[in-house]
Design a protein around this motif. Structure first.
Motif, mmCIF file in Angstrom:
data_model
loop_
_atom_site.group_PDB
_atom_site.id
_atom_site.type_symbol
_atom_site.label_atom_id
_atom_site.label_comp_id
_atom_site.label_asym_id
_atom_site.label_seq_id
_atom_site.Cartn_x
_atom_site.Cartn_y
_atom_site.Cartn_z
ATOM 1 N N LEU A 110 25.115 76.768 -23.163
ATOM 2 C CA LEU A 110 24.779 75.595 -22.368
ATOM 3 C C LEU A 110 24.844 76.120 -21.067
ATOM 4 O O LEU A 110 24.294 75.659 -20.201
ATOM 5 C CB LEU A 110 25.438 74.422 -22.742
ATOM 6 C CG LEU A 110 25.071 73.618 -24.124
ATOM 7 C CD1 LEU A 110 26.176 72.716 -24.614
ATOM 8 C CD2 LEU A 110 23.986 73.113 -23.962
ATOM 9 N N LEU A 111 25.745 76.960 -20.481
ATOM 10 C CA LEU A 111 26.044 77.127 -19.280
ATOM 11 C C LEU A 111 24.714 78.147 -18.759
ATOM 12 O O LEU A 111 24.479 78.291 -17.624
ATOM 13 C CB LEU A 111 27.287 78.065 -19.091
ATOM 14 C CG LEU A 111 28.410 77.227 -18.761
ATOM 15 C CD1 LEU A 111 29.778 77.940 -18.896
ATOM 16 C CD2 LEU A 111 28.429 76.393 -17.676
ATOM 17 N N GLN A 112 24.151 78.838 -19.845
ATOM 18 C CA GLN A 112 23.049 79.617 -19.490
ATOM 19 C C GLN A 112 21.703 78.859 -19.296
ATOM 20 O O GLN A 112 21.041 79.307 -18.541
ATOM 21 C CB GLN A 112 22.844 80.683 -20.706
ATOM 22 C CG GLN A 112 23.991 81.785 -20.623
ATOM 23 C CD GLN A 112 23.835 82.406 -21.830
ATOM 24 O OE1 GLN A 112 22.802 83.102 -22.224
ATOM 25 N NE2 GLN A 112 24.772 83.087 -22.442
ATOM 26 N N ARG A 113 21.358 77.925 -20.263
ATOM 27 C CA ARG A 113 20.198 77.040 -20.319
ATOM 28 C C ARG A 113 20.184 75.806 -21.145
ATOM 29 O O ARG A 113 21.293 75.792 -22.161
ATOM 30 C CB ARG A 113 19.196 78.079 -20.722
ATOM 31 C CG ARG A 113 19.394 78.596 -22.031
ATOM 32 C CD ARG A 113 18.156 79.747 -22.513
ATOM 33 N NE ARG A 113 18.542 80.224 -23.749
ATOM 34 C CZ ARG A 113 18.512 79.950 -24.857
ATOM 35 N NH1 ARG A 113 17.973 78.480 -25.178
ATOM 36 N NH2 ARG A 113 18.764 80.302 -26.072
ATOM 37 N N PRO A 114 19.553 74.883 -20.974
ATOM 38 C CA PRO A 114 19.343 73.747 -22.055
ATOM 39 C C PRO A 114 19.110 74.337 -23.337
ATOM 40 O O PRO A 114 18.265 75.522 -23.544
ATOM 41 C CB PRO A 114 17.989 72.941 -21.625
ATOM 42 C CG PRO A 114 18.110 73.414 -19.805
ATOM 43 C CD PRO A 114 18.600 74.579 -19.968
ATOM 44 N N VAL A 115 19.418 73.557 -24.456
ATOM 45 C CA VAL A 115 19.245 74.332 -25.920
ATOM 46 C C VAL A 115 18.922 73.099 -26.766
ATOM 47 O O VAL A 115 19.332 71.989 -26.683
ATOM 48 C CB VAL A 115 20.407 75.254 -26.245
ATOM 49 C CG1 VAL A 115 20.620 76.237 -25.712
ATOM 50 C CG2 VAL A 115 21.816 74.206 -26.343
ATOM 51 N N LYS A 116 18.325 73.795 -27.786
ATOM 52 C CA LYS A 116 17.939 72.525 -29.057
ATOM 53 C C LYS A 116 18.925 72.745 -30.029
ATOM 54 O O LYS A 116 19.743 73.543 -29.752
ATOM 55 C CB LYS A 116 16.793 73.371 -29.520
ATOM 56 C CG LYS A 116 15.253 73.281 -28.804
ATOM 57 C CD LYS A 116 13.987 73.938 -29.783
ATOM 58 C CE LYS A 116 12.725 73.983 -28.987
ATOM 59 N NZ LYS A 116 11.747 74.553 -29.662
ATOM 60 N N ARG A 117 18.959 71.685 -30.729
ATOM 61 C CA ARG A 117 20.002 71.518 -31.661
ATOM 62 C C ARG A 117 20.138 72.684 -32.657
ATOM 63 O O ARG A 117 21.195 73.122 -32.926
ATOM 64 C CB ARG A 117 19.846 70.147 -32.500
ATOM 65 C CG ARG A 117 21.167 69.957 -33.271
ATOM 66 C CD ARG A 117 20.673 69.395 -34.683
ATOM 67 N NE ARG A 117 20.450 70.246 -35.509
ATOM 68 C CZ ARG A 117 19.981 70.307 -36.445
ATOM 69 N NH1 ARG A 117 19.613 69.028 -37.234
ATOM 70 N NH2 ARG A 117 19.865 71.221 -37.566
#
Length: 109
Positions: free
Chosen positions: A33-40
């Motif tokens: 999450l620190l890298q990018r938004p993510v899908k479930r």
């Protein structure tokens, strides 16, 4: 007004508490999450779990906001769906970075 709630100027106990986790699944999820938004589904794979919404709920109980934005999409069967994408707020990033600094310094909450 007689029953009006007073304005809240103090942070809640949850907001005042420093973020901390020693759970490896939380740590793997936060690294992504620190890298990018993510899908479930991505969060499931990265964290090594099968219920990312519960993992996110655990992190929220620890004081992070972790909003979930619903997006329009088409699933593999051609049907409309609204998957969620988790991301960190700026406040979440500050709390996580403070935790990482404390952790690197050998301090525990």
């Amino acid at each position: 007004m007689k029953n009006a709630r007073p304005e809240k100027t103090e942070a809640s106990a949850l907001e005042q508490r420093e973020f901390y986790t020693d759970n490896p699944r939380h740590q793997r999820a936060l690294a992504l999450l620190l890298q990018r938004p993510v899908k479930r589904e991505e969060l499931d794979r990265a964290a090594g779990c099968s219920n990312a919404p519960e993992l996110v709920a655990e992190l929220r109980r620890r004081g992070l906001e972790l909003p979930c934005e619903r997006v329009d999409a088409i699933d593999r069967d051609g049907r409309h769906c609204n998957p969620g994408i988790y991301s960190l707020t700026n406040k979440d990033r500050r709390r996580i970075n403070a935790w990482l600094r404390r952790r690197e310094g050998g301090h525990r909450a």
